[in-house]
Design a protein around this motif. Structure first.
Motif, PDB file in Angstrom:
ATOM      1  N   THR A  91       0.831  -1.203   0.000  1.00 16.41           N
ATOM      2  CA  THR A  91       0.000   0.000   0.000  1.00 16.41           C
ATOM      3  C   THR A  91       0.869   1.257   0.000  1.00 16.41           C
ATOM      4  O   THR A  91       2.057   1.214   0.328  1.00 16.41           O
ATOM      5  CB  THR A  91      -0.917   0.028   1.228  1.00 16.41           C
ATOM      6  N   GLN A  92       0.259   2.387  -0.328  1.00 20.89           N
ATOM      7  CA  GLN A  92       0.988   3.641  -0.376  1.00 20.89           C
ATOM      8  C   GLN A  92       1.477   4.083   0.995  1.00 20.89           C
ATOM      9  O   GLN A  92       2.442   4.843   1.100  1.00 20.89           O
ATOM     10  CB  GLN A  92       0.113   4.724  -1.009  1.00 20.89           C
ATOM     11  N   ASP A  93       0.815   3.617   2.045  1.00 18.06           N
ATOM     12  CA  ASP A  93       1.254   3.980   3.399  1.00 18.06           C
ATOM     13  C   ASP A  93       2.196   2.950   4.007  1.00 18.06           C
ATOM     14  O   ASP A  93       2.457   2.962   5.211  1.00 18.06           O
ATOM     15  CB  ASP A  93       0.055   4.200   4.321  1.00 18.06           C
ATOM     16  N   GLY A  94       2.739   2.074   3.165  1.00 20.60           N
ATOM     17  CA  GLY A  94       3.775   1.159   3.618  1.00 20.60           C
ATOM     18  C   GLY A  94       3.297  -0.151   4.200  1.00 20.60           C
ATOM     19  O   GLY A  94       4.095  -0.918   4.750  1.00 20.60           O
ATOM     20  N   TYR A  95       2.019  -0.452   4.093  1.00 16.41           N
ATOM     21  CA  TYR A  95       1.495  -1.707   4.620  1.00 16.41           C
ATOM     22  C   TYR A  95       1.704  -2.843   3.617  1.00 16.41           C
ATOM     23  O   TYR A  95       1.698  -2.627   2.397  1.00 16.41           O
ATOM     24  CB  TYR A  95       0.003  -1.594   4.929  1.00 16.41           C
ATOM     25  N   LEU A  96       1.855  -4.055   4.151  1.00 19.14           N
ATOM     26  CA  LEU A  96       1.911  -5.269   3.334  1.00 19.14           C
ATOM     27  C   LEU A  96       0.672  -6.089   3.645  1.00 19.14           C
ATOM     28  O   LEU A  96       0.477  -6.509   4.788  1.00 19.14           O
ATOM     29  CB  LEU A  96       3.166  -6.084   3.641  1.00 19.14           C
ATOM     30  N   ILE A  97      -0.157  -6.311   2.642  1.00 19.21           N
ATOM     31  CA  ILE A  97      -1.418  -7.015   2.837  1.00 19.21           C
ATOM     32  C   ILE A  97      -1.396  -8.321   2.056  1.00 19.21           C
ATOM     33  O   ILE A  97      -1.136  -8.339   0.842  1.00 19.21           O
ATOM     34  CB  ILE A  97      -2.617  -6.163   2.388  1.00 19.21           C
ATOM     35  N   GLY A  98      -1.658  -9.420   2.739  1.00 19.89           N
ATOM     36  CA  GLY A  98      -1.647 -10.731   2.100  1.00 19.89           C
ATOM     37  C   GLY A  98      -2.992 -11.083   1.505  1.00 19.89           C
ATOM     38  O   GLY A  98      -4.037 -10.891   2.135  1.00 19.89           O
ATOM     39  N   HIS A  99      -2.964 -11.591   0.288  1.00 21.36           N
ATOM     40  CA  HIS A  99      -4.176 -12.025  -0.414  1.00 21.36           C
ATOM     41  C   HIS A  99      -3.992 -13.458  -0.895  1.00 21.36           C
ATOM     42  O   HIS A  99      -2.866 -13.974  -0.941  1.00 21.36           O
ATOM     43  CB  HIS A  99      -4.443 -11.144  -1.639  1.00 21.36           C
ATOM     44  N   ASN A 100      -5.079 -14.089  -1.289  1.00 25.29           N
ATOM     45  CA  ASN A 100      -4.989 -15.393  -1.946  1.00 25.29           C
ATOM     46  C   ASN A 100      -5.807 -15.354  -3.228  1.00 25.29           C
ATOM     47  O   ASN A 100      -7.026 -15.156  -3.192  1.00 25.29           O
ATOM     48  CB  ASN A 100      -5.495 -16.516  -1.048  1.00 25.29           C
ATOM     49  N   THR A 101      -5.138 -15.525  -4.358  1.00 26.18           N
ATOM     50  CA  THR A 101      -5.819 -15.606  -5.649  1.00 26.18           C
ATOM     51  C   THR A 101      -5.785 -17.022  -6.217  1.00 26.18           C
ATOM     52  O   THR A 101      -6.388 -17.289  -7.256  1.00 26.18           O
ATOM     53  CB  THR A 101      -5.203 -14.627  -6.670  1.00 26.18           C
ATOM     54  N   ASP A 102      -5.090 -17.927  -5.531  1.00 28.51           N
ATOM     55  CA  ASP A 102      -5.039 -19.330  -5.978  1.00 28.51           C
ATOM     56  C   ASP A 102      -6.419 -19.966  -5.964  1.00 28.51           C
ATOM     57  O   ASP A 102      -6.762 -20.763  -6.838  1.00 28.51           O
ATOM     58  CB  ASP A 102      -4.119 -20.148  -5.067  1.00 28.51           C
ATOM     59  N   MET A 103      -7.215 -19.628  -4.943  1.00 25.68           N
ATOM     60  CA  MET A 103      -8.529 -20.247  -4.811  1.00 25.68           C
ATOM     61  C   MET A 103      -9.395 -19.950  -6.025  1.00 25.68           C
ATOM     62  O   MET A 103      -9.990 -20.847  -6.625  1.00 25.68           O
ATOM     63  CB  MET A 103      -9.220 -19.763  -3.539  1.00 25.68           C
ATOM     64  N   VAL A 104      -9.450 -18.667  -6.421  1.00 23.74           N
ATOM     65  CA  VAL A 104     -10.233 -18.290  -7.590  1.00 23.74           C
ATOM     66  C   VAL A 104      -9.658 -18.939  -8.850  1.00 23.74           C
ATOM     67  O   VAL A 104     -10.400 -19.423  -9.713  1.00 23.74           O
ATOM     68  CB  VAL A 104     -10.267 -16.762  -7.750  1.00 23.74           C
ATOM     69  N   GLY A 105      -8.319 -18.963  -8.946  1.00 24.79           N
ATOM     70  CA  GLY A 105      -7.684 -19.563 -10.108  1.00 24.79           C
ATOM     71  C   GLY A 105      -8.058 -21.020 -10.280  1.00 24.79           C
ATOM     72  O   GLY A 105      -8.420 -21.464 -11.379  1.00 24.79           O
ATOM     73  N   PHE A 106      -7.987 -21.793  -9.189  1.00 21.30           N
ATOM     74  CA  PHE A 106      -8.332 -23.200  -9.282  1.00 21.30           C
ATOM     75  C   PHE A 106      -9.823 -23.384  -9.510  1.00 21.30           C
ATOM     76  O   PHE A 106     -10.231 -24.174 -10.373  1.00 21.30           O
ATOM     77  CB  PHE A 106      -7.912 -23.959  -8.023  1.00 21.30           C
ATOM     78  N   ARG A 107     -10.630 -22.669  -8.757  1.00 18.43           N
ATOM     79  CA  ARG A 107     -12.089 -22.834  -8.869  1.00 18.43           C
ATOM     80  C   ARG A 107     -12.571 -22.600 -10.293  1.00 18.43           C
ATOM     81  O   ARG A 107     -13.306 -23.413 -10.862  1.00 18.43           O
ATOM     82  CB  ARG A 107     -12.787 -21.861  -7.925  1.00 18.43           C
ATOM     83  N   ASP A 108     -12.132 -21.496 -10.901  1.00 16.13           N
ATOM     84  CA  ASP A 108     -12.606 -21.172 -12.245  1.00 16.13           C
ATOM     85  C   ASP A 108     -12.030 -22.118 -13.297  1.00 16.13           C
ATOM     86  O   ASP A 108     -12.681 -22.400 -14.307  1.00 16.13           O
ATOM     87  CB  ASP A 108     -12.248 -19.727 -12.585  1.00 16.13           C
ATOM     88  N   SER A 109     -10.821 -22.623 -13.053  1.00 18.95           N
ATOM     89  CA  SER A 109     -10.200 -23.538 -14.004  1.00 18.95           C
ATOM     90  C   SER A 109     -10.813 -24.929 -13.941  1.00 18.95           C
ATOM     91  O   SER A 109     -11.080 -25.549 -14.973  1.00 18.95           O
ATOM     92  CB  SER A 109      -8.694 -23.611 -13.756  1.00 18.95           C
ATOM     93  N   VAL A 110     -11.037 -25.430 -12.736  1.00 21.31           N
ATOM     94  CA  VAL A 110     -11.565 -26.794 -12.622  1.00 21.31           C
ATOM     95  C   VAL A 110     -13.009 -26.862 -13.105  1.00 21.31           C
ATOM     96  O   VAL A 110     -13.463 -27.913 -13.587  1.00 21.31           O
ATOM     97  CB  VAL A 110     -11.425 -27.322 -11.176  1.00 21.31           C
ATOM     98  N   LYS A 111     -13.732 -25.758 -13.024  1.00 24.17           N
ATOM     99  CA  LYS A 111     -15.122 -25.754 -13.494  1.00 24.17           C
ATOM    100  C   LYS A 111     -15.192 -26.008 -14.994  1.00 24.17           C
ATOM    101  O   LYS A 111     -16.149 -26.614 -15.482  1.00 24.17           O
ATOM    102  CB  LYS A 111     -15.796 -24.412 -13.158  1.00 24.17           C
TER     103      LYS A 111
END
Length: 247
Positions: A91-111
């Motif tokens: 972020t612009q104020d120096g924060y590090l925020i963890g996300h997970n995009t693997d779940m969406v990647g697998f879900r949409d691919s396996v469908k």
């Protein structure tokens, strides 16, 4: 210069740098670059951040999807739900925020891989960060599953538990382990391949090589098989959205 990258222990197999470099070229973003950062331990991350003050985002791969957690300012709901992190937002104020995009990647691919109306159960091979994303996706898709590992926790299965009956009752088999990744292409998860049939669907999160030993053994008996390249592309695009939401 806006700098992005991937952290992991061994990154020879990764396609992320090629993917994003091509993306930057297509978008005419000459002031963007994507690097690979191999870290011997996750404790090397603070030094990496100090050495690269222009970092605007990171992807995270094996074995740091869970170990990176303490180094973050906070986690987004996607990562909290999965329990693993594969994308870090700066972020612009120096924060590090963890996300997970693997779940969406697998879900949409396996469908797109499974036949319409699929009602079978799944075996999830491995219990690391990738497995956790797969588990959440399967729950969203209302597909029952067992996690299989060498040393299962809770109600999981071991590879020794994979009887012909268990294999028959679980037509979807998902490899979330690194076994078979380049350059160790001869390796594969120790499942009873002689029990596979044309009714099985094998999904491998690995995308390098394009056809893993796990996939080859399924294809040899007429099973369907798919690698993780589409998942990689979907999760990468989701990460790109996160890194650019406030631009």
């Amino acid at each position: 210069m806006r700098e992005f990258g991937l952290i992991g222990r061994t990154l020879r197999h990764s396609f992320s740098q090629t993917y994003f470099t091509q993306k930057f070229h297509n978008l005419d973003l000459a002031d963007h670059q994507y690097e690979l950062f191999e870290l011997g331990t996750i404790e090397e991350l603070p030094a990496l951040l100090n050495e690269h003050p222009n970092l605007c985002g990171l992807n995270v791969t094996i074995p740091y999807k869970e170990k990176v957690w303490p180094f973050l300012t906070r986690v987004a709901p996607s990562a909290a739900r999965v329990g693993a992190i594969n994308t870090i937002e700066f972020t612009q104020d120096g924060y590090l925020i963890g996300h997970n995009t693997d779940m969406v990647g697998f879900r949409d691919s396996v469908k797109t891989f499974l036949p319409p109306g699929f009602t079978g159960r799944a075996l999830v091979l491995g219990s690391g960060g990738g497995s956790k994303a797969v588990e959440v996706a399967l729950r969203d898709l209302e597909i029952g599953y067992w996690v299989v590992s060498r040393n299962p926790l809770g109600q999981g299965l071991t590879y020794d538990d994979l009887t012909p009956e268990v294999m028959r009752e679980h037509p979807l088999i998902i490899n979330t382990t690194p076994l078979g990744t380049f350059p160790d292409e001869h390796e594969c998860p120790p499942i009873p391949y002689d029990t596979l049939t044309s009714q099985h669907y094998l999904y491998d999160l690995i995308y390098n090589p394009r056809e893993t030993e796990f996939m080859k053994r399924g294809l040899a008996v007429g099973a369907q098989a798919k690698n993780g390249f589409e998942m990689l592309c979907i999760q990468a695009e989701e990460a790109w959205k996160i890194w650019n939401t406030k631009l």
